[in-house]
Design an enzyme around this catalytic site. Sequence first.
Site, short mmCIF file in Angstrom:
data_model
loop_
_atom_site.label_atom_id
_atom_site.label_comp_id
_atom_site.label_asym_id
_atom_site.label_seq_id
_atom_site.Cartn_x
_atom_site.Cartn_y
_atom_site.Cartn_z
N ASP A 9 0.88 -1.16 0.00
CA ASP A 9 0.00 0.00 0.00
C ASP A 9 0.92 1.21 0.00
OD1 ASP A 9 -1.73 2.10 0.43
OD2 ASP A 9 -2.63 1.29 2.25
N SER B 239 2.66 11.94 -16.11
CA SER B 239 1.62 12.11 -17.12
C SER B 239 1.87 13.40 -17.88
CB SER B 239 0.24 12.17 -16.44
OG SER B 239 -0.77 12.60 -17.32
N TYR C 18 -5.23 15.82 -9.62
CA TYR C 18 -4.41 14.93 -10.45
C TYR C 18 -3.24 15.68 -11.09
CZ TYR C 18 -3.28 11.35 -13.92
OH TYR C 18 -2.63 10.40 -14.67
N LYS D 127 0.77 15.01 -10.47
CA LYS D 127 1.68 14.62 -11.54
C LYS D 127 2.75 15.68 -11.81
CE LYS D 127 -0.09 10.58 -12.34
NZ LYS D 127 0.68 9.36 -12.01
#
Length: 286
Positions: free
Chosen positions: A69, A147, A160, A164
């Site tokens: 995890d 990304s 997000y 990134k």
Amino acid sequence: MNEDDEMPYKLAGRVVALTGSTGGLGRALATELRARGARLALLDLDPDAVAKQVLSLDGGGDVWGSHVDVRSWATVQQAIDAAAAHFGGIDIVIANAGIAIASPMEKLAPEAFDRVIDINLNGVWRTFKAGLPHVQQRRGYLMAISSMAAFVHSPLQAHYTGSKAGVWAMCDSIRLEVRRLGVGVGTVHPTFFATAMMDEVLADPAGVKIWGGNSGGLWKMVPLDDVVAGIVNGIRHRQDLIVIPRQNTLPAKAPGLFRRILERIGFRDTEIASAIALAGDGRTRP
């Protein structure tokens, strides 16, 4: 070694630790790395899925798996250390675990924001932190899956894009710290590609509205095989920055156009080593 070096970094016999191994990208990447002779430590949140993946790759002692995890430092450290003990060391660590959701700040629950940051950004740091002592011994390579969202900041994705972009910046900093050790650090920046995660995006009306179903134009998806091939090439050449597809390289590199010049002028290895020797562990002092 970096993208300008001529001799590729051979994968055959290398030990690769991969988080998020049972996801769409993780599974495809593990299959390709194994086909190239890499020895794999497969790390994922779902222990049953990892066990099945180990069997599917039929690598005997050359494929090993463990529950991880990435939100828990203890499980990451235990798994990485156990992988190193099993294989006798680790050459490459790939921080691949990640999640994505589309929601504006006014609607996104604070705990959802925290979860994205903790997995996508903090999870990379924990993975690299645990892996560095082992990778350092083999003058290896650390890779984080970021990304194009690190450079192109779309609405409904502050959580997000922030995570990134943070991965990209964090890896740039870590690279300066470890280059004197012979350790390379790279970030991977693909555009949209077909995985189960993208199936969730395409099932979300908000995601379809923002990116037009990812069927054409700027947001068109690329094949998963292209992403895997780009990552493998990035590993073989220990690249700092891997952009997929390559035609997105210019917008990806523009923010860091002068970064290398500034790094050479402002951050010398001897000074960095001295600063590291003087630094504390970051715990709050009384």
